[in-house]
Design a protein around this motif. Structure first.
Motif, PDB file in Angstrom:
ATOM      1  N   LEU A 254       0.835  -1.211   0.000  1.00 47.70           N
ATOM      2  CA  LEU A 254       0.000   0.000   0.000  1.00 47.70           C
ATOM      3  C   LEU A 254       0.869   1.261   0.000  1.00 47.70           C
ATOM      4  O   LEU A 254       0.561   2.255  -0.663  1.00 47.70           O
ATOM      5  CB  LEU A 254      -0.930  -0.006   1.215  1.00 47.70           C
ATOM      6  CG  LEU A 254      -2.080  -1.011   1.159  1.00 47.70           C
ATOM      7  CD1 LEU A 254      -2.862  -1.009   2.479  1.00 47.70           C
ATOM      8  CD2 LEU A 254      -3.020  -0.691  -0.008  1.00 47.70           C
ATOM      9  N   PHE A 255       1.975   1.199   0.761  1.00 49.76           N
ATOM     10  CA  PHE A 255       2.888   2.350   0.780  1.00 49.76           C
ATOM     11  C   PHE A 255       3.504   2.569  -0.598  1.00 49.76           C
ATOM     12  O   PHE A 255       3.624   3.713  -1.067  1.00 49.76           O
ATOM     13  CB  PHE A 255       3.990   2.118   1.819  1.00 49.76           C
ATOM     14  CG  PHE A 255       4.968   3.251   1.921  1.00 49.76           C
ATOM     15  CD1 PHE A 255       4.655   4.396   2.645  1.00 49.76           C
ATOM     16  CD2 PHE A 255       6.201   3.191   1.273  1.00 49.76           C
ATOM     17  CE1 PHE A 255       5.548   5.464   2.730  1.00 49.76           C
ATOM     18  CE2 PHE A 255       7.100   4.245   1.345  1.00 49.76           C
ATOM     19  CZ  PHE A 255       6.773   5.388   2.092  1.00 49.76           C
ATOM     20  N   ALA A 256       3.903   1.465  -1.259  1.00 45.33           N
ATOM     21  CA  ALA A 256       4.494   1.589  -2.604  1.00 45.33           C
ATOM     22  C   ALA A 256       3.481   2.185  -3.570  1.00 45.33           C
ATOM     23  O   ALA A 256       3.821   3.070  -4.376  1.00 45.33           O
ATOM     24  CB  ALA A 256       4.962   0.209  -3.086  1.00 45.33           C
ATOM     25  N   PHE A 257       2.238   1.725  -3.486  1.00 51.73           N
ATOM     26  CA  PHE A 257       1.205   2.256  -4.383  1.00 51.73           C
ATOM     27  C   PHE A 257       0.936   3.728  -4.075  1.00 51.73           C
ATOM     28  O   PHE A 257       0.770   4.548  -4.990  1.00 51.73           O
ATOM     29  CB  PHE A 257      -0.077   1.438  -4.239  1.00 51.73           C
ATOM     30  CG  PHE A 257      -1.136   1.795  -5.232  1.00 51.73           C
ATOM     31  CD1 PHE A 257      -0.970   1.517  -6.576  1.00 51.73           C
ATOM     32  CD2 PHE A 257      -2.305   2.420  -4.823  1.00 51.73           C
ATOM     33  CE1 PHE A 257      -1.941   1.863  -7.502  1.00 51.73           C
ATOM     34  CE2 PHE A 257      -3.281   2.767  -5.736  1.00 51.73           C
ATOM     35  CZ  PHE A 257      -3.108   2.488  -7.082  1.00 51.73           C
ATOM     36  N   GLY A 258       0.907   4.075  -2.791  1.00 50.21           N
ATOM     37  CA  GLY A 258       0.699   5.475  -2.413  1.00 50.21           C
ATOM     38  C   GLY A 258       1.828   6.368  -2.912  1.00 50.21           C
ATOM     39  O   GLY A 258       1.589   7.501  -3.351  1.00 50.21           O
ATOM     40  N   ALA A 259       3.062   5.852  -2.852  1.00 45.72           N
ATOM     41  CA  ALA A 259       4.204   6.639  -3.342  1.00 45.72           C
ATOM     42  C   ALA A 259       4.080   6.898  -4.839  1.00 45.72           C
ATOM     43  O   ALA A 259       4.375   8.004  -5.320  1.00 45.72           O
ATOM     44  CB  ALA A 259       5.507   5.895  -3.038  1.00 45.72           C
ATOM     45  N   LEU A 260       3.625   5.884  -5.594  1.00 39.52           N
ATOM     46  CA  LEU A 260       3.444   6.073  -7.039  1.00 39.52           C
ATOM     47  C   LEU A 260       2.323   7.067  -7.323  1.00 39.52           C
ATOM     48  O   LEU A 260       2.426   7.892  -8.238  1.00 39.52           O
ATOM     49  CB  LEU A 260       3.143   4.730  -7.706  1.00 39.52           C
ATOM     50  CG  LEU A 260       4.284   3.712  -7.741  1.00 39.52           C
ATOM     51  CD1 LEU A 260       3.849   2.436  -8.448  1.00 39.52           C
ATOM     52  CD2 LEU A 260       5.510   4.294  -8.423  1.00 39.52           C
ATOM     53  N   CYS A 261       1.245   6.997  -6.542  1.00 41.76           N
ATOM     54  CA  CYS A 261       0.139   7.955  -6.725  1.00 41.76           C
ATOM     55  C   CYS A 261       0.609   9.380  -6.436  1.00 41.76           C
ATOM     56  O   CYS A 261       0.267  10.327  -7.165  1.00 41.76           O
ATOM     57  CB  CYS A 261      -1.028   7.589  -5.809  1.00 41.76           C
ATOM     58  SG  CYS A 261      -1.890   6.081  -6.270  1.00 41.76           S
ATOM     59  N   LEU A 262       1.405   9.540  -5.373  1.00 40.33           N
ATOM     60  CA  LEU A 262       1.918  10.868  -5.038  1.00 40.33           C
ATOM     61  C   LEU A 262       2.824  11.394  -6.156  1.00 40.33           C
ATOM     62  O   LEU A 262       2.736  12.569  -6.553  1.00 40.33           O
ATOM     63  CB  LEU A 262       2.700  10.798  -3.716  1.00 40.33           C
ATOM     64  CG  LEU A 262       3.361  12.098  -3.257  1.00 40.33           C
ATOM     65  CD1 LEU A 262       2.301  13.175  -3.011  1.00 40.33           C
ATOM     66  CD2 LEU A 262       4.187  11.869  -1.988  1.00 40.33           C
TER      67      LEU A 262
END
Length: 281
Positions: A254-262
């Motif tokens: 989830l953190f990796a996906f959030g970083a990509l979204c950011l």
């Protein structure tokens, strides 16, 4: 209520037609990742797997070969290279005067970005699926022990990560292209960005033993988070490679996906700023 406008579909479809017609570009973009896996991957596998045999995996943890480890990196590399080149379409439009007509039309400028972004995501997803199929054919150990439904879910997860990542780099590429006046300058910036990003990520090897400076770059490198997501869906949340046990928790993904979204939101802001202020002489 305003009707939904679909002008971006024209930009999207024109870019897809261009992608299909430029057969040299089409085949080279598909052949390059195959060459990476068939030559670099297989050649390095025989070396790295030999070293790995001296450090057996712990009980209950699946050991994977280097070809499987780096296949996720090849998918990520291809997505990045394709997306970074995506803004070149806007530069062609500027050079040949087509952008002047598009800006003079009633089409909102945001649809330029939406059309280019959507076409880039579709291209990256097509390439990713082809690489996965080719990888499985030459022995990549993706989706171990999964049913057809599990494989479909994993592929969907990979494509979602690839889509968000590609969108981020397409916006970045578009922002650069709208500021450039020559294809040579654009190509130089793409080369300057792509190789450092590739080699300071976890695409080819673990980042744990990097020097502190490179490790810090890897932490803010979007490619690192894409590779993490792909490995989690394609290999599993726990595996052993390079004498190290990898264990991804749900929070890590989830953190990796959030970083990509950011990352994508930041690059969209850059692209939006550029497209609002683009001027043609």
């Amino acid at each position: 209520m305003n009707a939904i406008s679909w002008e971006f579909a024209t930009v999207f479809w024109r870019d897809m037609i261009r992608f299909g017609r430029f057969r040299t570009l089409l085949f080279s973009s598909l052949l390059q990742p195959a060459i990476w896996m068939a030559f670099f991957g297989i050649a390095m596998s025989s070396n790295f797997n030999r070293f790995g045999s001296f450090a057996p995996a712990p009980d209950g943890v699946t050991a994977i070969g280097y070809l499987t480890f780096m296949a996720a990196g090849v998918i990520a590399m291809t997505s990045m290279f394709t997306s970074l080149s995506g803004g070149m379409s806007l530069l062609f439009d500027k050079t040949f005067g087509l952008m002047r007509e598009m800006l003079a039309s009633p089409m909102p400028r945001s649809h330029l970005l939406a059309g280019i972004g959507l076409s880039g995501v579709v291209k990256a997803c097509i390439q990713s699926v082809i690489i996965m199929v080719f990888g499985l054919a030459i022995g990549v150990g993706f989706f171990p022990g999964k049913t057809l439904v599990g494989i479909a879910v994993s592929v969907a997860g990979i494509l979602i990560f690839v889509g968000v990542f590609s969108l981020g780099f397409l916006f970045l590429s578009s922002a650069i292209a709208l500021k450039q006046e020559s294809h040579e300058g654009m190509q130089g910036i793409i080369t300057m960005l792509s190789m450092p990003l590739f080699f300071t990520s976890n695409a080819l090897y673990p980042v744990d033993n990097f020097p502190l400076v490179l490790k810090a770059i890897a932490v803010v490198n979007p490619l690192t988070y894409l590779v993490t997501g792909i490995r989690s869906f394609a290999i599993g949340n726990e595996f052993y490679a390079f004498g190290r046990e990898y264990c991804y928790t749900q929070a890590d993904i989830l953190f990796a996906f959030g970083a990509l979204c950011l990352f994508t939101l930041v690059t969209f802001a850059l692209a939006w700023h550029s497209v609002k202020r683009v001027s043609l002489t």
